[in-house]
Design a protein around this motif. Structure first.
Motif, short mmCIF file in Angstrom:
data_model
loop_
_atom_site.label_atom_id
_atom_site.label_comp_id
_atom_site.label_asym_id
_atom_site.label_seq_id
_atom_site.Cartn_x
_atom_site.Cartn_y
_atom_site.Cartn_z
N ALA A 1 -32.43 14.47 30.62
CA ALA A 1 -33.06 13.36 30.05
C ALA A 1 -33.46 13.37 28.62
CB ALA A 1 -34.51 13.34 30.89
N GLU B 1 -41.59 2.84 40.80
CA GLU B 1 -40.43 3.35 40.53
C GLU B 1 -40.23 4.91 40.71
OE1 GLU B 1 -40.77 4.66 35.96
OE2 GLU B 1 -42.27 3.08 36.22
N ILE B 2 -41.47 5.78 40.96
CA ILE B 2 -41.03 6.96 41.73
C ILE B 2 -40.88 7.06 43.11
CG2 ILE B 2 -42.57 9.14 42.04
CD1 ILE B 2 -44.37 8.46 39.57
N GLU C 1 -36.04 14.32 44.35
CA GLU C 1 -35.91 13.07 43.67
C GLU C 1 -37.32 12.72 43.17
OE1 GLU C 1 -34.06 9.79 41.76
OE2 GLU C 1 -33.59 11.98 42.05
N MET C 2 -38.29 12.63 44.13
CA MET C 2 -39.61 12.08 43.92
C MET C 2 -40.28 12.80 42.68
SD MET C 2 -43.03 12.74 44.69
CE MET C 2 -43.08 13.63 46.42
N ARG D 1 -38.84 14.58 40.40
CA ARG D 1 -38.00 14.49 39.15
C ARG D 1 -38.34 13.01 38.62
NH1 ARG D 1 -33.96 11.56 37.11
NH2 ARG D 1 -34.01 10.20 39.05
N ARG D 2 -38.78 12.24 39.30
CA ARG D 2 -39.08 10.62 38.97
C ARG D 2 -40.53 10.76 38.24
NH1 ARG D 2 -37.34 6.52 43.50
NH2 ARG D 2 -35.08 6.70 43.55
N LEU E 1 -40.60 12.51 34.81
CA LEU E 1 -40.04 11.68 33.78
C LEU E 1 -41.18 10.29 33.64
CD1 LEU E 1 -36.47 11.43 34.64
CD2 LEU E 1 -37.43 12.90 33.05
N TRP E 2 -41.71 9.80 34.88
CA TRP E 2 -42.68 8.67 34.41
C TRP E 2 -43.85 9.09 33.91
CZ3 TRP E 2 -47.86 8.61 35.64
CH2 TRP E 2 -48.56 7.31 35.68
#
Length: 223
Positions: free
Chosen positions: A32, A131-132, A209-210, A212-213, A216-217
């Motif tokens: 990222a 988005e998460i 995935e949750m 990781r998001r 970044l959030w």
């Protein structure tokens, strides 16, 4: 535009594998565009020159103690825009005597009744577009520690779990508690997740995935 910095702070009780679990997400942070710095001591929180340039703190530090200047540095950094994120005991069972830390994070582990048990985790329908969690399965069945956390109303809860009454426990009605939440504190953002007891659990595709998001959030945007 400067390269953003993610500070991974890991240590404390080794039972939660702070090295192995954080290493799962270092590649995603680098992909990222983050410059990832890893620290194994809390003193970095008291270093204003480092913290003011840090866009995301990923903490995995179960129990232990945090000194007043370290706590002050972390709190000020978040209030000024540094993101704070983590999972399980590394964020939610850290610094049990530091109530100002609990206020910052918005929740504190208090129990995992019956240790490892089968249970379900649910996305709150009204937050399913966040988005998460957007596009993730609405329900996840796990066999792991089911955290009981105490939180406050400033948390935006995305996922929950329900502790069912059963013969081995003292409560009489189902108790629903947060599993994943976000929080805005000053200019900063906070992501917390009760899942993540082990590397294996964090490798589960939906959980990975949750988280990781969430990392970044929470990060501060490009500067």
């Amino acid at each position: 535009m400067t390269t953003r910095t993610a500070l991974v702070v890991r240590g404390g009780w080794e039972g939660h594998d702070p090295v192995g679990t954080t290493e799962l997400f270092v590649p995603a942070l680098r992909e990222a565009g983050f410059d990832v710095q890893i620290e194994t001591a809390l003193e970095v929180y008291a270093d204003e020159s480092v913290m003011s340039q840090t866009d995301l703190v990923v903490q995995s530090w179960t129990v232990g103690d945090i000194l007043a200047d370290e706590m002050h540095g972390l709190r000020v950094a978040v209030e000024n825009g540094t993101g704070l994120a983590g999972w399980h005991g590394g964020l939610l069972d850290a610094f049990r005597n530091a109530t100002d830390y609990h206020l910052l994070v918005g929740g504190q582990f208090v129990a995992h009744p019956d240790d490892t048990i089968d249970h379900e985790v649910d996305v709150r329908p009204e937050r399913a577009d966040h988005e998460i969690v957007a596009g993730l399965p609405p329900r996840l069945a796990l066999r792991t520690e089911q955290y009981w956390v105490q939180t406050d109303a400033a948390c935006d809860v995305l996922m929950t779990t329900t502790h069912a009454p059963r013969p081995t426990v003292p409560w009489h009605e189902p108790v629903t508690v947060p599993v994943t939440w976000t929080r805005r504190w000053g200019k900063g953002k906070i992501f917390a997740c009760t899942l993540g007891h082990s590397v294996t659990e964090l490798q589960e595709p939906t959980v990975h995935e949750m988280v990781r998001r969430g990392l970044l959030w929470a990060a501060r945007g490009p500067r």
